[in-house]
Enzyme design. Structure first.
Site, mmCIF file in Angstrom:
data_model
loop_
_atom_site.group_PDB
_atom_site.id
_atom_site.type_symbol
_atom_site.label_atom_id
_atom_site.label_comp_id
_atom_site.label_asym_id
_atom_site.label_seq_id
_atom_site.Cartn_x
_atom_site.Cartn_y
_atom_site.Cartn_z
ATOM 1 N N TYR A 182 -1.355 -0.916 10.177
ATOM 2 C CA TYR A 182 -1.490 -1.264 8.762
ATOM 3 C C TYR A 182 -0.263 -0.808 7.975
ATOM 4 O O TYR A 182 0.314 -1.580 7.194
ATOM 5 C CB TYR A 182 -2.759 -0.608 8.215
ATOM 6 N N SER B 266 0.849 -1.190 0.000
ATOM 7 C CA SER B 266 0.000 0.000 0.000
ATOM 8 C C SER B 266 0.882 1.236 0.000
ATOM 9 O O SER B 266 2.008 1.204 0.522
ATOM 10 C CB SER B 266 -0.901 0.018 1.245
#
Length: 265
Positions: free
Chosen positions: A154, A141
């Site tokens: 995350y 990401s």
């Protein structure tokens, strides 16, 4: 450019979102898709909607259960005989401040986004080394390159899998095995709805940035094209995400000042 016709492509997290979109795009390129996620019925719904559905197979597994992963791996080889691309796509996001995030939630995110992908890759790696060909892909990401509020765990997990992939790439460079990492920005999926809050429960609603992100199909077309070109570091997102990645290289201090002012939840 690499031709994906009749290549065996194993995609995790394939029942929805980016995984579903990648499956559809690879199928259009003639690949044979192995779809994996926890729920078999949902995988079958995806499979029958792909081009030439009879060429593809659904194999359910929980990626955090090592025994299920090993059984799925055996099934893939029994069904297809080989694996040409492994797409580590299954993931879990977060929407909570560090001060509000329990250690159980911290570990849950790391388990899905890092340890499970490491285990699956280590399970499949001997097949790639024996074949002396193949590509291992990780869907990281942009958050794993930048780090923003409400996404600490995350971001950390996505950064960890990126650097693990860098090491893997170096180790298998002379063995015919290629390693790519994809860094999506905001894409219209259920990622925010399913993201964990500090207590480890699904947030349950979308946010503006994700709702206004790239279409999943657009993301998949860009990703598959980049993989066909043999790219290893693949950033796919809007202008803001790409600018952030550029600033992380050119002037990290400027980027950190920008992030402090952002409203990213």
């Amino acid at each position: 450019m690499e031709n994906f016709d009749n290549k065996i492509v194993w995609i995790t997290g394939a029942s929805s979102g980016l995984g579903k979109a990648l499956a559809a795009e690879f199928a259009l390129q003639g690949a044979q898709i192995v779809l994996s996620a926890r729920r078999f019925d949902e995988l079958e719904n995806v499979r029958v909607g792909l081009l030439n559905p009879e060429k593809h197979v659904s194999i359910a597994m929980d990626i955090t259960d090592e025994s299920q992963v090993l059984h799925a791996y055996e099934q893939v080889l029994a069904e297809k005989g080989r694996i040409d691309l492994l797409i580590n796509n299954a993931g879990l996001s977060q929407r909570a401040l560090i001060s509000e995030t329990s250690m159980l939630t911290e570990r849950a995110i790391m388990e899905v986004d890092y340890f499970s992908q490491v285990f699956l890759t280590k399970t499949v790696l001997p097949t790639f080394l024996k074949q002396k060909t193949g590509r291992i892909v990780f869907v990281s990401s942009v958050a794993g390159l930048l780090g923003t509020q409400y996404r600490a765990s995350y971001s950390a997990a996505k950064a960890a899998i990126h650097l693990w992939a860098n090491s893997l790439r170096a180790e298998v460079a002379n063995d015919g095995v290629n390693v790519s990492v994809i860094f999506p920005g905001f894409v219209k999926t259920n990622v925010s709805i399913n993201a964990l809050n500090g207590e480890g429960k699904a947030q349950g609603f979308d946010n503006e940035a994700t709702a206004n992100g790239l279409e999943a199909g657009d993301f998949a077309k860009r990703a598959v094209k980049a993989l066909a070109n043999g790219e290893e570091f693949i950033v796919i997102g809007g202008k803001k995400e790409k600018m952030g990645v550029m600033m992380s290289r050119v002037s990290p201090s400027t980027l950190y000042k920008m992030i402090r002012k952002m409203k990213v939840k």
